[in-house]
Motif scaffolding. Structure first.
Motif, PDB file in Angstrom:
ATOM      1  N   ILE A  22       8.660  83.935   2.298  1.00 26.98           N
ATOM      2  CA  ILE A  22       8.933  84.351   3.665  1.00 26.98           C
ATOM      3  C   ILE A  22      10.205  83.647   4.091  1.00 26.98           C
ATOM      4  O   ILE A  22      10.333  82.425   3.951  1.00 26.98           O
ATOM      5  N   ASP A  23      11.171  84.425   4.607  1.00 34.18           N
ATOM      6  CA  ASP A  23      12.444  83.845   5.038  1.00 34.18           C
ATOM      7  C   ASP A  23      12.207  82.826   6.142  1.00 34.18           C
ATOM      8  O   ASP A  23      11.366  83.024   7.011  1.00 34.18           O
ATOM      9  N   GLY A  24      12.940  81.757   6.118  1.00 32.67           N
ATOM     10  CA  GLY A  24      12.835  80.755   7.164  1.00 32.67           C
ATOM     11  C   GLY A  24      12.296  79.440   6.634  1.00 32.67           C
ATOM     12  O   GLY A  24      12.318  79.175   5.442  1.00 32.67           O
ATOM     13  N   HIS A  25      11.778  78.633   7.524  1.00 29.29           N
ATOM     14  CA  HIS A  25      11.272  77.307   7.181  1.00 29.29           C
ATOM     15  C   HIS A  25       9.770  77.345   6.932  1.00 29.29           C
ATOM     16  O   HIS A  25       9.044  78.045   7.626  1.00 29.29           O
ATOM     17  N   GLN A  26       9.293  76.584   5.951  1.00 30.79           N
ATOM     18  CA  GLN A  26       7.867  76.441   5.675  1.00 30.79           C
ATOM     19  C   GLN A  26       7.486  74.979   5.807  1.00 30.79           C
ATOM     20  O   GLN A  26       8.181  74.100   5.313  1.00 30.79           O
ATOM     21  N   ASP A  27       6.376  74.724   6.485  1.00 30.63           N
ATOM     22  CA  ASP A  27       5.846  73.375   6.638  1.00 30.63           C
ATOM     23  C   ASP A  27       4.492  73.346   5.941  1.00 30.63           C
ATOM     24  O   ASP A  27       3.507  73.873   6.455  1.00 30.63           O
ATOM     25  N   LEU A  28       4.437  72.766   4.726  1.00 31.49           N
ATOM     26  CA  LEU A  28       3.205  72.707   3.946  1.00 31.49           C
ATOM     27  C   LEU A  28       2.412  71.465   4.336  1.00 31.49           C
ATOM     28  O   LEU A  28       2.935  70.358   4.303  1.00 31.49           O
ATOM     29  N   ARG A  29       1.146  71.664   4.695  1.00 28.10           N
ATOM     30  CA  ARG A  29       0.266  70.552   5.062  1.00 28.10           C
ATOM     31  C   ARG A  29      -0.992  70.626   4.210  1.00 28.10           C
ATOM     32  O   ARG A  29      -1.203  71.571   3.469  1.00 28.10           O
TER      33      ARG A  29
END
Length: 82
Positions: A22-29
């Motif tokens: 997915i285009d954009g920023h990813q925040d994996l938690r």
């Protein structure tokens, strides 16, 4: 969650190339993944995230939530799954 940005991450055979990230920023938690992306006109956007169970059992999938960062009137809520 599997980190799709790693070269060694496997992908499902049914995914099209444009759906793998997915285009954009990813925040994996540990318990969720957050996507920050632009809204595009002209229809739906599809993206997948792969999950890996590390302990045996039955797992509940919480509903997917989406909302516009600066407009709280724009939001969506998916369905609960297993």
């Amino acid at each position: 969650m599997e980190n799709a940005r790693l070269a060694t991450t496997e992908t499902a055979a049914f995914m099209e190339e444009s759906e793998k990230t997915i285009d954009g920023h990813q925040d994996l938690r540990d318990d969720r993944i957050l996507f920050f992306t632009d809204v595009y006109e002209g229809g739906w956007r599809v993206g997948y995230t792969q999950l890996r169970a590390v302990t045996p059992g039955v797992f509940n999938l919480p509903p997917v939530q989406a909302e516009a960062m600066y407009d709280p009137a724009i939001k969506a809520l998916g369905e609960l799954g297993k």
